[in-house]
Write a protein that holds these residues in place. Structure first.
Motif, short mmCIF file in Angstrom:
data_model
loop_
_atom_site.label_atom_id
_atom_site.label_comp_id
_atom_site.label_asym_id
_atom_site.label_seq_id
_atom_site.Cartn_x
_atom_site.Cartn_y
_atom_site.Cartn_z
N ALA A 1 0.82 -1.21 0.00
CA ALA A 1 0.00 0.00 0.00
C ALA A 1 0.86 1.26 0.00
CB ALA A 1 -0.92 0.00 1.21
N VAL A 2 0.28 2.33 -0.52
CA VAL A 2 0.85 3.66 -0.40
C VAL A 2 0.20 4.31 0.82
CG1 VAL A 2 1.12 5.92 -1.49
CG2 VAL A 2 1.16 3.84 -2.90
N VAL A 3 1.00 4.55 1.86
CA VAL A 3 0.46 5.16 3.08
C VAL A 3 0.37 6.67 2.87
CG1 VAL A 3 0.80 5.52 5.54
CG2 VAL A 3 1.36 3.30 4.52
N LEU A 4 -0.83 7.19 2.94
CA LEU A 4 -1.06 8.62 2.70
C LEU A 4 -1.09 9.43 3.99
CD1 LEU A 4 -3.84 8.32 -0.03
CD2 LEU A 4 -1.41 8.83 -0.38
N PHE A 5 -1.47 8.78 5.08
CA PHE A 5 -1.42 9.46 6.38
C PHE A 5 -1.31 8.41 7.48
CE2 PHE A 5 -3.57 11.33 10.14
CZ PHE A 5 -2.62 12.32 10.41
N ASP A 6 -0.22 8.49 8.24
CA ASP A 6 0.01 7.54 9.34
C ASP A 6 -0.03 8.20 10.71
OD1 ASP A 6 2.35 8.99 9.46
OD2 ASP A 6 3.70 7.27 9.15
N GLY A 7 -0.52 9.44 10.75
CA GLY A 7 -0.65 10.13 12.01
C GLY A 7 0.50 11.04 12.36
N GLY B 1 -2.39 11.63 16.47
CA GLY B 1 -2.42 10.67 15.38
C GLY B 1 -3.53 10.86 14.37
N ALA B 2 -4.28 11.95 14.49
CA ALA B 2 -5.37 12.23 13.56
C ALA B 2 -5.18 13.61 12.96
CB ALA B 2 -6.72 12.13 14.26
N VAL B 3 -5.74 13.81 11.79
CA VAL B 3 -5.72 15.13 11.15
C VAL B 3 -7.15 15.62 11.06
CG1 VAL B 3 -5.78 14.15 8.80
CG2 VAL B 3 -4.93 16.48 9.18
N GLU C 1 -10.18 6.09 7.75
CA GLU C 1 -10.91 6.13 9.01
C GLU C 1 -11.25 7.58 9.33
OE1 GLU C 1 -8.72 3.96 12.01
OE2 GLU C 1 -8.24 2.36 10.57
N TRP C 2 -12.47 7.82 9.83
CA TRP C 2 -12.93 9.18 10.06
C TRP C 2 -13.81 9.25 11.31
CZ3 TRP C 2 -18.25 10.09 9.90
CH2 TRP C 2 -19.02 9.11 9.27
N ARG C 3 -13.90 10.46 11.85
CA ARG C 3 -14.68 10.67 13.07
C ARG C 3 -15.42 12.00 12.98
NH1 ARG C 3 -10.99 11.21 18.14
NH2 ARG C 3 -10.59 13.20 17.10
N ALA C 4 -16.72 11.95 13.20
CA ALA C 4 -17.52 13.18 13.30
C ALA C 4 -17.44 13.71 14.74
CB ALA C 4 -18.97 12.90 12.92
N ALA D 1 -17.02 21.62 9.22
CA ALA D 1 -17.30 20.74 10.37
C ALA D 1 -15.98 20.16 10.86
CB ALA D 1 -18.26 19.63 9.98
N ASP D 2 -15.91 19.90 12.17
CA ASP D 2 -14.66 19.43 12.78
C ASP D 2 -14.50 17.93 12.63
OD1 ASP D 2 -14.01 22.03 13.66
OD2 ASP D 2 -15.33 21.79 15.41
N VAL D 3 -14.43 17.48 11.40
CA VAL D 3 -14.24 16.05 11.09
C VAL D 3 -12.75 15.73 11.11
CG1 VAL D 3 -14.58 14.27 9.33
CG2 VAL D 3 -16.35 16.00 9.73
N SER D 4 -12.43 14.55 11.64
CA SER D 4 -11.03 14.10 11.72
C SER D 4 -10.84 12.83 10.90
CB SER D 4 -10.64 13.83 13.18
OG SER D 4 -10.77 15.00 13.97
N TYR D 5 -9.60 12.62 10.45
CA TYR D 5 -9.24 11.44 9.67
C TYR D 5 -7.95 10.82 10.23
CZ TYR D 5 -12.48 13.12 6.04
OH TYR D 5 -13.60 13.52 5.34
N ARG D 6 -7.80 9.52 10.00
CA ARG D 6 -6.56 8.83 10.36
C ARG D 6 -6.43 7.58 9.49
NH1 ARG D 6 -8.06 6.03 16.29
NH2 ARG D 6 -9.38 4.36 15.39
#
Length: 254
Positions: free
Chosen positions: A52-58, A79-81, A104-107, A234-239
Motif C-alpha cells: 500500500a501507499v500510506v497517505l497518512f500515518d498520524g 495521530g489524527a488530522v 478512518e474518520w470521526r464526526a 465541520a470538525d471532522v477528523s481522519y486517520r
C-alpha cells in the motif's frame, strides 16, 4: 528437464507425471493455470498492506497539499488530522486511477445545535470528482442519497452502518476509474464499492458523473487524479489513510 526410463522408453519428467495421473486428473489438469504466480503481500491486522501507499500515518501531511496548492493547512493531533474550518480541503500530491482505499474518520462528539447536513459533514472525493459522503448519520435524518456512505446525490447506501458521533468509523472503497477515448468521449463509467465499518453498503454501483450539489451529474474527460478530502465547515477528523493502486489505467489523457 529430467529424463526417466520407463519400459525401455526415455520419458520427460512432465510426460511421466502425466502418465501417473488418473484420467480424471488429466482432464482436470487441462484447466489448471500456474502462471503468473501472485505476488506475496502481507496484511497484518490494523496495518496497511505491505504494497500500500500510506497517505497518512498520524505523523505528517507530506503526501498532501492544500486544494489550491501549497502546504496542507489541516492540523495533526493525537495521530489524527482534522479539518481546518474555512481553510479549504486537502488533496494528495499523487494521482490515482483504479484503487483500493482505506480511510478512518470521526464526526464531532458534540452535536448540540447541529442536524441534517450540518452534522459532521465532509467528503472523500475520488479523483477529485466523485464523492463518497462523510456525515454523522447516527439518529440524524437527512435525504437518503446524502447520508453517510452515499455516493452523494447518486446512490443511497444499502443500509445505515453508522456509529455514534465521536466514534471512529472506517470506509474501505474499491474504485474503478472511468475510461475515455482519444476524443474525450466516455467509453466506460466509473464503479465503486464501499464497506462502512465492515458492512457492504455500495455494491459495485455505477457512478453517473461528477458529483453535483445542484443539477444532474455528467462526465468530463480526465486522467488519473488526486484523492481530495473536503472542508465542509465541520470538525471532522481522519486517520490511517492508505491506498493500493490497482491494475488498469485510463486509455487516454485529457
Amino acid at each position: 528437464m529430467l529424463l526417466c526410463v520407463s519400459g525401455g522408453t526415455v520419458l520427460a519428467s512432465d510426460e511421466l507425471s502425466a502418465q501417473e495421473l488418473t484420467p480424471e486428473e488429466q482432464q482436470a489438469a487441462k484447466t489448471e493455470v500456474w502462471e503468473p504466480v501472485p505476488e506475496k503481500v502481507s496484511a497484518e491486522p490494523g496495518q496497511a498492506p505491505s504494497d500500500a501507499v500510506v497517505l497518512f500515518d498520524g505523523t505528517n501531511l507530506d503526501a498532501w497539499e492544500g486544494e489550491e496548492g501549497g502546504s496542507a493547512p489541516w492540523k495533526i493531533e493525537d495521530g489524527a488530522v482534522s479539518v481546518a474550518r474555512g481553510q479549504g480541503g486537502i488533496r494528495t500530491k499523487d494521482a490515482f486511477c483504479d484503487m483500493q482505499l482505506h480511510v478512518e474518520w470521526r464526526a464531532p462528539a458534540d452535536t448540540q445545535g447541529y442536524d441534517g447536513q450540518d452534522r459532521g459533514n465532509s467528503g472523500i472525493f475520488l479523483q477529485e470528482r466523485y464523492e463518497v459522503q462523510v456525515l454523522d448519520s447516527w439518529d440524524n435524518p437527512t435525504y437518503a442519497n446524502g447520508q453517510a456512505a452515499s455516493v452523494y446525490k447518486q446512490h443511497i447506501p444499502l443500509v445505515n452502518a453508522s456509529r455514534a458521533p465521536g466514534e471512529w468509523q472506517n470506509y474501505d472503497i474499491i474504485f474503478t476509474a472511468p475510461r475515455f477515448d482519444t476524443n474525450g468521449e466516455l467509453e466506460s463509467p466509473a464503479y465503486v464499492s464501499v464497506l462502512h465499518n465492515g458492512v457492504l453498503v455500495q455494491n459495485h454501483v455505477e457512478i453517473q458523473g461528477n458529483t453535483e450539489w445542484i443539477g444532474e451529474p455528467e462526465y468530463t474527460a480526465h486522467d488519473c487524479a488526486p484523492l481530495y478530502l473536503q472542508d465542509h465547515d465541520a470538525d471532522v477528523s481522519y486517520r490511517n489513510i492508505w491506498v493500493r493502486p490497482l491494475s488498469g489505467e485510463p486509455d487516454s489523457e485529457s
